[in-house]
Design an enzyme around this catalytic site. Structure first.
Site, mmCIF file in Angstrom:
data_model
loop_
_atom_site.group_PDB
_atom_site.id
_atom_site.type_symbol
_atom_site.label_atom_id
_atom_site.label_comp_id
_atom_site.label_asym_id
_atom_site.label_seq_id
_atom_site.Cartn_x
_atom_site.Cartn_y
_atom_site.Cartn_z
ATOM 1 N N GLU A 190 41.849 31.893 45.585
ATOM 2 C CA GLU A 190 42.939 32.343 44.717
ATOM 3 C C GLU A 190 43.155 33.802 45.037
ATOM 4 O O GLU A 190 42.622 34.685 44.368
ATOM 5 C CB GLU A 190 42.581 32.103 43.243
ATOM 6 N N GLU A 199 48.095 40.275 48.411
ATOM 7 C CA GLU A 199 46.640 40.438 48.457
ATOM 8 C C GLU A 199 46.055 40.003 49.794
ATOM 9 O O GLU A 199 44.846 39.828 49.932
ATOM 10 C CB GLU A 199 45.988 39.664 47.310
#
Length: 741
Positions: A190, A199
């Protein structure tokens, strides 16, 4: 969750408001974690401690042994970890997908493992199918040392420490045969932000497929798809087009002169915003359209482009592209999670169930906004619009045009990057706001009549005030401290000074090597006016009272201030309002069980605020309250204490008893500062929740309190609350206490 490419933990917050982790900021370079390993048993994490009153910082080394639930308190409070772990839709979707995917003993790799939740889900799913007791089939990779320490505590608490191998490394540091026994059959991860890619999803997947995974691995999630929609929104336009907005002002100040439209602007990128909160200000100009699709089960490309033909649904001005993403977590396509705004109606039942249309609110994933330059793009209904979308390894960008209109949209992209002063969109909107500018101009004009102001010092990073003072007073010498923008601010002023009718001979920006202004810098002249908005570059994500740095600057300059110095603002007033904030309170609630796994060990460090024991208090955190889901004011706005800038900084305190004006459930106090610009208290600039360009501080209650008006005969409701505040001048912290009756 920590991927291969490491941003600061603040990257999980709104993209346009990177929030320092006060009093610590976790510093990691984009490609290399800032840590050292002196041995396998001792690891160090370098963190930056910030003083909000001076802007100065110092490096702090944290040994692994020092990282515990209470050291330092609320270390991760301003990150999205707690909100993410409180997202039951997310947790349930991941559990269901992992249980469908991990159906036999195999090697599972969890990249960016965080608290180990996904690893424990995988280990439990494997245990239900394997009774051999094989160990270390689940590898949890996490590079952030405090989170590794927390994960180990959580694993022990759930009896999982012998089933999951924890590795404190970046995923690109892992080696098969050294860290993991063989290539993994299943990848769970995740590592997503509101934009999806920010990210480091793509380089993380690339390295994993190249070095860590078997061919054709199973993955959770299976796929992610990004969607977009064209919108018209005056609110969003004001956050982007300073040039056209400031034309409505009558102060004669040109922050963005004609021909220099990008000299002062926000960065061209996607900004995370709760778009449901501005639904009433949005006109939809297209149907939703698909943009990119990313398959986790195969190696992604670093760069892709796509051209999308869109039919305009209405007449209007396209001010922005709003985007979101949908996760397909399982291979069969039965488990989904969506970050779409509530106005989106999916045809597929699976997507309907995964969307936020049921009123569910969370803060860790929002929609994203890409601003269209200038006034936007004019369209008429049924007109073809052409969108070019491009993704890099970490971001997605757009170019929008109709036939023959590309030149119009791109005409502002001519200035060299070095001549751009980049500010957050909220600051762009403030500088374009006619009422705000009028208040500032009135305050300065009020200070000038009948008084010579030979030397004026701008204490903060306000280029607006520097230009305003230089423009209004043809004799004043202006010294701008510009602590956050120094050379950039100086270069900006040199660029626009001619168009604003002043010469740089009268304006000086303090040298960046100078820590403080002295009489040597002013040629032995004392300061006649000290002024600030106050605005400090980089403070956008911090608490409102951290702008009391202005008071600290005033104190440091005390020896060079004239006896009758004009100080603007003259004081700050701490104000508050009791509010119902059920969505925010739930998202910051104390963790207990998450999908059957105990998580109470992490509450202190992640800054839990709700359902705390009676003796514990959660931290005060910065939020745009208007974006916090359901909100309702339960009291009048009231003043608690004042900060008198005519005197040097000192400890101060105040209190106020407030009667509730409405019946409801009080979840917390919202706090902010009103800046009183003049000595007569006639010009006040508020940063309260009615003003959407400022963040407020939110002090959530350990437990919600039922409140009502005093005349009510309901004895179960509290009719008033006593709020007490005290300010510490040494660290800039504000302590808030409250008692209900």
């Amino acid at each position: 969750m920590t991927p291969l490419i490491h941003k600061t933990l603040a990257s999980a917050l709104p993209l346009h408001l990177i929030t320092p982790l006060h009093p610590f900021v976790v510093i990691r370079s984009q490609y290399k974690a800032v840590r050292s390993m002196s041995s396998e048993s001792t690891q160090r994490l370098f963190q930056l401690r910030l003083d909000p009153l001076t802007g100065r910082s110092e490096w702090v080394v944290i040994e692994e042994q020092e990282v515990s639930e209470s050291s330092p308190k609320s270390l991760l409070a301003t990150t999205s970890y707690l909100d993410m772990l409180n997202d039951s839709r997310r947790n349930r979707a991941y559990r269901e997908a992992i249980e469908k995917t991990v159906t036999k003993p195999c090697y599972v790799l969890d990249i960016g493992a965080g608290t180990g939740l996904l690893s424990m889900m995988a280990a439990r799913a494997m245990s239900s199918t394997d009774s051999s007791g094989t160990q270390w089939l689940v590898i949890a990779c996490e590079s952030y040392l405090p989170m590794v320490k927390l994960m180990r505590n959580v694993l022990r608490l759930n009896g999982m420490e012998r089933k999951i191998k924890v590795i404190n490394k970046r995923s690109d540091e892992l080696k098969v045969g050294v860290d993991i026994p063989s290539r993994a059959h299943v990848l769970v991860s995740e590592i997503l932000d509101s934009e999806l890619l920010g990210e480091g999803l793509i380089p993380t997947l690339q390295h994993a497929h190249d070095m860590l995974l078997v061919e054709n691995p199973l993955t959770v999630p299976y796929r992610a798809t990004t969607y977009g929609q064209l919108v018209e929104s005056t609110f969003l336009w004001k956050m982007n087009d300073l040039h056209n907005n400031e034309m409505e002002a009558s102060d004669g100040i040109h922050l963005v002169p004609t021909g220099f439209e990008t000299v002062l602007c926000s960065k061209q990128q996607q900004y995370a915003i709760h778009c449901d909160a501005i639904k009433e200000d949005i006109k939809l100009l297209s149907e939703p359209f698909k943009i990119f699709e990313f398959d986790f089960w195969k190696r992604p490309e670093s760069h892709e482009e796509t051209d999308i033909h869109i039919k305009a649904a209405n007449d209007g001005q396209v001010h922005a592209v709003i985007s979101w993403w949908v996760l397909q977590l399982d291979q069969e396509g039965t488990i989904f999670y969506s970050t779409a705004p509530k106005w989106i109606n999916y045809e597929a039942k699976e997507l309907q169930a995964s969307s936020a249309s049921d009123g569910y609110w969370c803060d860790h994933w929002k929609q994203c906004v890409w601003f269209i330059q200038g006034k936007g793009l004019s369209v008429i209904k049924d007109q073809e619009v052409y969108l070019q979308a491009v993704h890099s390894e970490t971001s997605i960008s757009y170019t929008l045009n109709t036939q023959g209109a590309r030149k119009e949209i791109l005409q502002f992209e001519f200035l060299p990057k070095d001549f751009q002063l980049i500010l957050p969109p909220e600051r762009i909107a403030i500088y374009g706001d006619s009422e705000w500018r009028l208040s500032m101009t009135k305050a300065v004009n009020k200070a000038f009549p009948g008084k010579d102001v030979p030397l004026c010092v701008i204490a903060d990073d306000s280029v607006f005030l520097a230009i305003l003072i230089a423009n209004l007073s043809r004799t004043s010498q202006v010294v701008a401290l510009f602590p956050g923008i120094r050379e950039k601010g100086s270069q900006y002023l040199r660029t626009v000074c001619d168009m604003n009718g002043f010469s740089m001979d009268r304006v000086k920006v303090l040298d960046r090597r100078k820590a403080c202004l002295t009489l040597l810098d002013t040629h032995q002249k004392k300061v006649d006016m000290l002024i600030g908005e106050p605005f400090y570059y980089g403070n956008d994500g911090m608490l409102p009272w951290h702008n009391l740095r202005f008071w600290k600057e005033r104190t440091m300059l005390d020896d060079i201030l004239s006896e009758d110095v004009i100080i603007m603002p003259s004081k700050g007033v701490l104000k508050a309002c009791a509010m119902s904030l059920p969505d925010l309170w739930r998202s910051r609630c104390r963790l207990k069980q998450i999908e059957g796994f105990e998580h109470s060990a992490v509450n202190t460090i992640v800054g839990a605020c709700g359902e705390l024991p009676a003796f514990q208090e959660g931290p005060c955190l910065p939020y745009f309250v208007w974006q916090c889901g359901k909100v309702k004011e339960l009291s009048e706005k009231f003043a608690i204490m004042e900060f008198d800038f005519s005197k040097p900084m000192s400890a101060c305190s105040g209190s106020a008893k407030i009667e509730f004006s409405k019946t409801g459930t009080c979840d917390g106090l919202v706090l902010w500062i009103d800046w009183v610009m003049d000595a007569e208290n006639s010009i006040v600039l508020s940063t309260g929740p009615d003003n959407r360009y400022w963040k407020q501080g939110v002090k959530l209650l350990p437990k919600p309190v039922e409140v009502g008006i005093q005349a009510s005969k309901n004895t179960s409701q509290c009719s008033s609350t006593l709020v007490e505040a005290s300010f510490d001048p040494f660290n800039g912290e504000l302590t808030i206490k409250h008692s209900f009756s």
